[in-house]
Design an enzyme around this catalytic site. Structure first.
Site, mmCIF file in Angstrom:
data_model
loop_
_atom_site.group_PDB
_atom_site.id
_atom_site.type_symbol
_atom_site.label_atom_id
_atom_site.label_comp_id
_atom_site.label_asym_id
_atom_site.label_seq_id
_atom_site.Cartn_x
_atom_site.Cartn_y
_atom_site.Cartn_z
ATOM 1 C CB VAL A 98 -0.937 0.024 1.220
ATOM 2 C CG1 VAL A 98 -1.733 1.328 1.251
ATOM 3 C CG2 VAL A 98 -1.878 -1.177 1.193
ATOM 4 C CG HIS A 102 1.494 1.437 6.075
ATOM 5 N ND1 HIS A 102 1.571 1.720 4.727
ATOM 6 C CD2 HIS A 102 1.821 0.124 6.198
ATOM 7 C CE1 HIS A 102 1.926 0.633 4.073
ATOM 8 N NE2 HIS A 102 2.090 -0.363 4.940
#
Ligand code: AMP
Ligand code: ZN
Length: 116
Positions: A98, A102
């Site tokens: 992704v 993160h």
């Protein structure tokens, strides 16, 4: 990938659901949809920053805030005492799938080393 088709931007915008565990003005945290440990959370900046190397110079405080939030989540989920692992994957060889920065917060079991 642009912010328009980014799954984490959609979670920030509430256009797709997630199991949120924390939110403030600049970061959000939620449970990983495919947990690799008993506790597996993702701490994510609300801004669409593709990877760790893309954090602008003038946003150094955001990086600190992401790590502080990750530690607080570890405390909240009661894995801080026993220990936990923070992971940031960057790029293809890093295993990033992704493309929105993160931090993985993993714990609740012994984390093996080296990683795969
Ligand atoms: P990475 O491989 O480091 O880019 O990690 C991406 C993580 O996002 C993986 O652990 C996925 O399981 C997780 N993930 C993907 N889509 C979602 C979603 N909709 N909600 C929660 N976690 C997700
Ligand atoms: Zn995004």
């Amino acid at each position: 990938m642009t912010a328009d088709d980014c799954v984490f931007c959609k979670i920030v915008a509430r256009t797709i659901p997630a199991a949120l565990v924390y939110e403030d003005d600049s970061v959000i945290a939620f449970k990983d949809i495919k947990p690799e440990a008993p506790v597996h959370l993702l701490v994510v900046p609300k801004a669409h920053i593709p990877k760790i190397g893309d954090v602008p110079e003038d946003q150094q405080a955001l990086v600190f805030h992401l790590f502080r939030t990750a530690h607080r989540m570890a405390q909240q989920f009661d894995i801080a005492e026993d220990g936990y692992r923070l992971v940031i994957n960057s790029g293809d060889n890093g295993g990033q799938t992704v493309h929105h920065l993160h931090i993985h917060v993993l714990g609740g079991r012994f984390m093996r080393w080296p990683p795969g």
